[in-house]
Design an enzyme around this catalytic site. Structure first.
Site, mmCIF file in Angstrom:
data_model
loop_
_atom_site.group_PDB
_atom_site.id
_atom_site.type_symbol
_atom_site.label_atom_id
_atom_site.label_comp_id
_atom_site.label_asym_id
_atom_site.label_seq_id
_atom_site.Cartn_x
_atom_site.Cartn_y
_atom_site.Cartn_z
ATOM 1 C CG HIS A 43 -3.289 6.511 1.088
ATOM 2 N ND1 HIS A 43 -2.588 6.695 1.468
ATOM 3 C CD2 HIS A 43 -3.055 6.279 -0.524
ATOM 4 C CE1 HIS A 43 -1.664 7.210 0.979
ATOM 5 N NE2 HIS A 43 -2.027 7.443 -0.090
ATOM 6 N NE ARG A 45 4.094 6.707 1.141
ATOM 7 C CZ ARG A 45 3.185 6.432 0.922
ATOM 8 N NH1 ARG A 45 3.577 4.788 0.544
ATOM 9 N NH2 ARG A 45 2.354 6.403 0.524
#
Ligand SMILES: Cc1cc2nc3c(=O)[nH]c(=O)nc-3n(C[C@H](O)[C@H](O)[C@H](O)COP(=O)(O)OP(=O)(O)OC[C@H]3O[C@@H](n4cnc5c(N)ncnc54)[C@H](O)[C@@H]3O)c2cc1C
Length: 603
Positions: free
Chosen positions: A236, A256
């Site tokens: 990740h 995000r």
């Protein structure tokens, strides 16, 4: 003479995360007597940590979404190595599974119209993740547990399975121990469902909890099942990098999705510099458009920070390697900047990302409403796992099923965020349904005492030695080695070396010594995790060395491009008659024309 307690069920589920609980609820709903085992306490399974949400094309926020778009997104994300049948079932069934969860009491965030709210996430064309702030896994586990307990499922907490027992070819039960007192337990069962999660603890930097030692992968492999796609380990892009004690802890992609941007030490949004051709048409080419996308503008394309995880992780690594990283070896993730656009930005951050706000405040003394976070890649998810039939989730061993992160096929070379929680619901339920069918009207298999005897003896060996190595030292060296040699960027020579190192670590494992007694002895538990960690590490290294290309989460410095040849097969491993792994390149099954057409239309 080995002493043990014996218990009996029709269907035994190993694992009390989202996959295990979904399976247990379905099997018990079908009338089977169901037992669930878990290494930890109920409610503590790794699923509880899931933050961002569950992907399901309900089209509540954007009416253009449909199972077809979700299917195409999942296949594109997996670089077309996915099992297309699983991707199809997953996309078609996820909305119903989410609604079912709601019916059983899950309280999701809402749209103004009162429907389940859905958020943006990497690789998903439309807002698709049903969520509860950034604590979606907790709500999912709570709901499934409550439902399961009321259905009368037997839970056996803090019980670790050591081996699967077979009667001839078919499964007959499992043998394990309780962590509290160290007593052995035999569970007889007509069908067993593995839902043991991932393998993150084979690596040094990971977002995964202590439970993730690849047990289900290794148990299945030694019982004769096939393992698929073991080279695909997801790193990740955003784990915490500072302070060192919390390195690897996840920073959800939801940051995000809500407008957070990645910058290097010069303040540059470097993700605009490298947009893969496959995603060019769907990605914003300027900051303004990217911002509008995160605020729900349907005509805008997503910002490059929301490209797939494999790509974002490599871009971050490149910035760090080329000297443009943050002070502690990551890059900056900035959500505080949204205050320039939203007058109530600080409140929005705290409301939408409460766990992230507290995580950074408490662990890093950083207020994310004011300052950027430092983030870097962390070992997160295992795409590879037990090869199963796409409809029933049964492995090559009759009566042995697998679902959730320990199974493979749905995600191909790279999983999209949010597609794990939906995977657990869809395929956990399917595994439960088919395991109950399998167990119905079947007699319990015979138990072979020799298998029990040998598993118990092996488990107790670390106590019998009068000296030797600490199991923690072996685990630590394995994690360092895997991080170094079979990590984000891979080369042939290092992976060959890794396999040799694993053989040496195995010899060291055979000499580990544990002081004390069997009651809650963590050293002993670690000693028993080691064989599984070494098995999965070897299989990852062998598969990764064999795939001579870069695709999805698997990046080879010596083969940096995708190869058309390698696009045609999956790697499958099984245990050979001599005990050594046998690797096969298995051709992909031809996709039906109607699914091919969907992919073409969505390009
Ligand atoms: C921080 C974080 C955030 C995430 N956020 C998201 C997200 O927003 N959306 C998303 O889709 N995915 C997310 N993921 C991924 C997702 O949470 C996992 O892939 C998923 O929860 C795995 O569920 P599972 O049921 O397969 O396994 P788990 O939930 O891990 O359950 C495994 C169970 O197996 C038991 N077990 C293991 N070995 C044994 C053994 N030998 N004997 C007995 N029991 C055993 C464990 O005790 C546990 O009960 C996230 C992951 C992390 C780490």
């Amino acid at each position: 003479m080995i002493e043990y307690q014996t218990l009996e069920h029709d269907v035994l589920v190993i694992g009390a995360g989202g996959a295990g609980l979904s399976a247990a609820v379905k099997a018990s709903g079908a009338g089977a007597k169901v037992g669930v085992l878990s290494k930890s306490l109920l409610g503590k399974a790794h699923t509880v940590m899931a933050e961002g949400g569950v992907a399901a094309a309900m089209a509540n926020v954007d009416g253009r979404d449909s199972w077809k778009v979700h299917f195409a997104d999942t296949m594109r994300g997996g670089q077309y190595l996915n099992n297309w049948r699983m991707a199809q079932l997953h996309a078609q069934e996820a909305p119903d599974r989410v609604r079912e969860l709601e019916k059983w009491g899950a309280i999701f965030d809402r749209t103004k119209e009162g429907e389940i709210l859905q958020r943006n996430f990497g690789g998903h064309r439309y807002p698709r993740l049903a969520h509860v702030g950034d604590r979606t896994g907790l709500e999912m586990i709570r709901t499934l547990q409550d439902h399961g307990i009321h259905q009368g499922i037997d839970f056996h907490m803090e019980v670790t399975v050591l081996t699967l027992l077979k009667d001839g070819d078919r499964i007959a039960g499992v043998f394990g121990y309780d962590r509290e007192r160290g007593r052995f337990r035999l569970f007889r069962a007509k069908a067993v469902i593995l839902a043991t999660g991932g393998i993150g603890r084979a690596y040094k930097i990971t977002s995964n909890s202590w439970e993730y030692t690849g047990d289900g992968h290794a148990l299945a492999y030694h019982a004769g099942a096939e393992l698929l796609d073991m080279e695909f380990v997801q790193f990740h892009p955003t784990g915490m990098v500072w302070p060192p004690s919390v390195r690897g802890i996840l920073v959800t992609e939801g940051v995000r999705g809500e407008g957070g941007v990645l910058r290097n030490k010069d303040g540059k949004r470097f993700m605009f510099d490298d947009i893969p051709p496959l995603y060019k048409g769907q990605t914003a080419d300027n900051e303004e458009e990217g911002w509008r996308y995160t605020q729900g503008d349907k005509d805008a394309r997503r910002p490059p920070e929301l490209l797939t995880r494999d790509h974002v992780a490599r871009c971050i690594q490149r910035e760090v390697r080329e000297g443009r990283g943050s002070p502690h070896g990551g890059v900056f993730l900035d959500i505080a900047w949204i205050k320039e656009r939203l007058p109530n930005g600080a409140e929005v951050i705290k409301r939408k990302l409460p766990s992230m706000y507290h995580q950074f405040k408490q662990l890093g003394d950083i207020d994310i409403t004011k300052d950027p976070m430092e983030v870097g890649p962390t070992t997160h998810y295992m795409m590879g796992g037990v090869k199963v039939d796409p409809d029933s989730q049964m492995s090559a061993v009759p009566g042995l099923f697998a679902a959730g992160e320990c199974a493979a096929g749905l995600h191909g070379a790279n999983r999209l965020g949010g597609n794990s929680l939906s995977d657990l619901l869809v395929f956990g339920s399917r595994a439960g349904e088919y395991a109950a069918k399998f167990a119905k009207d079947l007699k319990a298999g015979a138990i072979d005492d020799a298998q029990i005897e040998s598993a118990a003896k092996a488990a107790l060996l670390p106590f019998e030695r009068t000296g030797g190595e600490s199991p923690y030292a072996v685990q630590y060296d394995l994690q360092e080695m895997m991080q170094d040699k079979v990590g984000i960027v891979r080369v042939e020579a290092e992976m060959v070396h890794a396999v040799e190192e694993i053989a040496k670590l195995r010899k060291r494992m055979d000499n580990v010594f544990v002081p004390g007694n069997r009651e809650y002895n963590n050293g002993w538990h670690t000693a028993m995790d080691l064989p599984n960690l070494l098995t999965v590490s070897e299989l990852i290294a062998r598969a990764a060395a064999d795939r001579k290309e870069s695709r999805g989460a698997h990046f080879r410095d010596d083969y940096p491009e995708k190869s058309a040849e390698c696009a045609k097969f999956n790697i499958v491993l099984h245990k050979g008659p001599d005990g050594e792994p046998v690797l096969t390149r298995t051709p992909l099954k031809e996709m039906p024309a109607e699914l091919k057409q969907i992919i073409e239309e969505m390009k």
